[in-house]
Design an enzyme around this catalytic site. Structure first.
Site, PDB file in Angstrom:
ATOM      1  N   HIS A 160      34.416   9.435  -8.561  1.00  0.00           N
ATOM      2  CA  HIS A 160      33.331   9.943  -7.698  1.00  0.00           C
ATOM      3  C   HIS A 160      33.828  10.308  -6.301  1.00  0.00           C
ATOM      4  O   HIS A 160      33.086  10.898  -5.519  1.00  0.00           O
ATOM      5  CB  HIS A 160      32.205   8.909  -7.571  1.00  0.00           C
ATOM      6  CG  HIS A 160      31.504   8.604  -8.856  1.00  0.00           C
ATOM      7  ND1 HIS A 160      30.873   9.571  -9.611  1.00  0.00           N
ATOM      8  CD2 HIS A 160      31.328   7.435  -9.542  1.00  0.00           C
ATOM      9  CE1 HIS A 160      30.344   9.016 -10.700  1.00  0.00           C
ATOM     10  NE2 HIS A 160      30.616   7.717 -10.678  1.00  0.00           N
ATOM     11  N   ASP A 196      33.918   8.721 -18.632  1.00  0.00           N
ATOM     12  CA  ASP A 196      33.007   7.757 -18.013  1.00  0.00           C
ATOM     13  C   ASP A 196      31.559   8.209 -18.282  1.00  0.00           C
ATOM     14  O   ASP A 196      31.283   9.399 -18.391  1.00  0.00           O
ATOM     15  CB  ASP A 196      33.283   7.706 -16.499  1.00  0.00           C
ATOM     16  CG  ASP A 196      32.570   6.571 -15.788  1.00  0.00           C
ATOM     17  OD1 ASP A 196      33.224   5.536 -15.531  1.00  0.00           O
ATOM     18  OD2 ASP A 196      31.364   6.718 -15.468  1.00  0.00           O
ATOM     19  N   HIS A 198      29.241   8.315 -16.239  1.00  0.00           N
ATOM     20  CA  HIS A 198      28.776   9.107 -15.089  1.00  0.00           C
ATOM     21  C   HIS A 198      29.667  10.324 -14.875  1.00  0.00           C
ATOM     22  O   HIS A 198      30.891  10.248 -15.051  1.00  0.00           O
ATOM     23  CB  HIS A 198      28.798   8.236 -13.819  1.00  0.00           C
ATOM     24  CG  HIS A 198      28.034   6.949 -13.948  1.00  0.00           C
ATOM     25  ND1 HIS A 198      28.646   5.750 -14.259  1.00  0.00           N
ATOM     26  CD2 HIS A 198      26.709   6.688 -13.834  1.00  0.00           C
ATOM     27  CE1 HIS A 198      27.720   4.789 -14.310  1.00  0.00           C
ATOM     28  NE2 HIS A 198      26.544   5.331 -14.066  1.00  0.00           N
ATOM     29  N   ASP A 285      31.775   2.590 -19.585  1.00  0.00           N
ATOM     30  CA  ASP A 285      30.343   2.324 -19.395  1.00  0.00           C
ATOM     31  C   ASP A 285      29.456   3.146 -20.337  1.00  0.00           C
ATOM     32  O   ASP A 285      28.235   3.149 -20.202  1.00  0.00           O
ATOM     33  CB  ASP A 285      29.920   2.501 -17.925  1.00  0.00           C
ATOM     34  CG  ASP A 285      30.563   3.673 -17.238  1.00  0.00           C
ATOM     35  OD1 ASP A 285      31.188   4.499 -17.917  1.00  0.00           O
ATOM     36  OD2 ASP A 285      30.429   3.782 -15.997  1.00  0.00           O
TER      37      ASP A 285
HETATM   38  C1  SP5 Z   1      32.808   4.472 -11.451  1.00  0.00           C
HETATM   39  C2  SP5 Z   1      31.370   4.330 -11.827  1.00  0.00           C
HETATM   40  O1  SP5 Z   1      31.063   4.074 -12.987  1.00  0.00           O
HETATM   41  N1  SP5 Z   1      30.478   4.427 -10.848  1.00  0.00           N
HETATM   42  C3  SP5 Z   1      29.084   4.330 -11.128  1.00  0.00           C
HETATM   43  C4  SP5 Z   1      28.270   4.195  -9.894  1.00  0.00           C
HETATM   44  C5  SP5 Z   1      26.814   4.010 -10.222  1.00  0.00           C
HETATM   45  N2  SP5 Z   1      26.121   3.505  -9.091  1.00  0.00           N
HETATM   46  C6  SP5 Z   1      24.691   3.525  -9.098  1.00  0.00           C
HETATM   47  C7  SP5 Z   1      24.095   3.310 -10.438  1.00  0.00           C
HETATM   48  C8  SP5 Z   1      22.590   3.307 -10.415  1.00  0.00           C
HETATM   49  C9  SP5 Z   1      22.084   3.126 -11.820  1.00  0.00           C
HETATM   50  N3  SP5 Z   1      20.729   2.738 -11.864  1.00  0.00           N
HETATM   51  C10 SP5 Z   1      20.496   1.467 -12.486  1.00  0.00           C
HETATM   52  C11 SP5 Z   1      19.937   1.584 -13.861  1.00  0.00           C
HETATM   53  C12 SP5 Z   1      19.953   0.222 -14.515  1.00  0.00           C
HETATM   54  N4  SP5 Z   1      19.481   0.303 -15.865  1.00  0.00           N
HETATM   55 ZN    ZN Z   2      30.588   5.242 -14.568  1.00  0.00          ZN
END
Ligand code: SP5
Ligand code: ZN
Length: 343
Positions: A160, A196, A198, A285
């Site tokens: 990110h 990943d 994300h 993840d």
């Molecule tokens: C590297 C990496 O995997 N970074 C991910 C960062 C995510 N940060 C915020 C996530 C917000 C997700 N919302 C929560 C949902 C719970 N079910």
């Molecule tokens: Zn991630």
């Protein structure tokens, strides 16, 4: 297979992050790398080595010098100002405001280099983040020299982090530095495959206008998942990089059959550009038990993922990114590598 690790990752140890409106313990914490280390060790996948020092030249080729200056020295400025807890920004510079004027006040400066407020800067952030880059560069050195795969237990993660911003638990972009290093070692074209959950918005941003690095990402549709504002299918690259960016967003709840089709499309594109090396942004993840995420891959599916990556038949640097299901993280990482090795 060579495996790389640095004990310095422990210095990234934020106190809390905002999740669903509450301050909660950081999901991205030091237990993660140690769990992966012990799992791959006990699975007998290879020898774990300490990351060597290959210099940080590739890092300077993927990040803005003003950002690196900020990240290296901000904690000192913060503590000199009498702040007595983690540096968490209260504001973020909007993408539209990237005009280049860095505020002179401490809070304005912190927000200028942030795109999210989920990533505490602590006393050891620079030390840990540069250690992760060293892990990434050691992984590339092994993969390039031996023409096979190596795995870097990189923490904090990196995908990110953009040219001049942090967020999403990421400060320095380990995968981008790795891809740049493959190029600097003589590869004409490198592919990054980001698996990943994300979208790897930082990596995409760094290479968006370049044709020498193909960025391919399989991730949750940003309409419903972090980082929300990047990762759509119509982001295909710009200028000389037009066509060198492939986003494959998938719906919440995705299981292996649908995931596997996207992996096939990713493999086709990577084969078509004649990439000479591969960097895998290995987020775990996508696992069904992940506390932050919404795909439903099972532990056995990670073996299949490793097999799919092996079929790409390229010198490969696997780099750890996300993955927060502490109970299964080690087994899932080991499964990818077992699948890759055909065990
Ligand atoms: C590297 C990496 O995997 N970074 C991910 C960062 C995510 N940060 C915020 C996530 C917000 C997700 N919302 C929560 C949902 C719970 N079910
Ligand atoms: Zn991630």
């Amino acid at each position: 297979m060579d495996l790389f690790y640095s004990a310095d990752h422990v210095f990234q140890n934020g106190g809390a992050e905002l999740n669903k409106g509450s301050l909660v313990p950081c999901f991205e914490n030091p237990t993660r790398a140690d769990i992966v280390l012990s799992a791959v060790q006990s699975a007998g996948i290879g020898t774990v080595q300490s990351a060597g020092d290959h210099g940080l030249e590739p890092l300077h080729r993927v990040h803005d010098p003003r950002y690196l200056e900020f990240l290296e020295h901000f904690w000192d400025e913060w503590s000199r100002a009498g702040r007595d807890w983690d540096a968490l920004p209260a504001v973020c510079r909007p993408a539209a405001g990237r005009s280049g004027l860095i505020p002179t006040t401490i809070d304005g400066k912190l927000g200028y280099f942030a795109f999210g407020v989920d990533s505490p800067i602590v006393a050891g952030t620079w030390r840990a983040a540069t250690a992760a880059v060293k892990v990434a560069l050691s992984t590339v050195a092994s993969a390039a020299d031996r023409g096979e795969a190596a795995f870097g237990i990189a923490r904090p993660p990196g995908h990110h982090a953009g040219p001049d911003y942090f967020g999403g638990y990421c400060f320095l972009n380990n995968a981008a530095a790795a891809a740049q290093d493959f190029l600097d070692r003589g590869c004409r074209r490198v592919a990054i495959l980001d698996v990943d959950y994300h979208h790897g918005n930082g990596t995409q941003d760094i290479f968006y206008r370049r044709s020498d690095v193909l960025f391919v990402s399989i991730h949750a549709d940003p309409r419903t998942a972090f980082p929300y504002y990047w990762g759509h299918g119509d982001e295909t690259g710009a200028g000389p990089g037009e066509g060198a960016n492939l986003n494959l967003p998938l719906p919440r709840g995705t299981q292996w059959p649908v995931y596997s089709e996207a992996l096939g499309r990713a493999a086709d594109r990577i084969a078509r550009v004649h990439a000479e090396a591969l960097v895998i942004s290995l987020g775990l993840d996508t696992y069904e038990g992940d506390p932050l995420s919404g795909f439903r891959l099972q532990s056995e599916d990670f073996v299949r993922l490793g097999q799919g990556i092996a079929a790409m038949a390229l010198p490969t640097a696997f780099l750890l990114e996300g993955g927060y299901a502490i109970d299964a993280l080690g087994a899932n990482a080991a499964n990818v590598l077992r699948g890759y090795l055909g065990r």
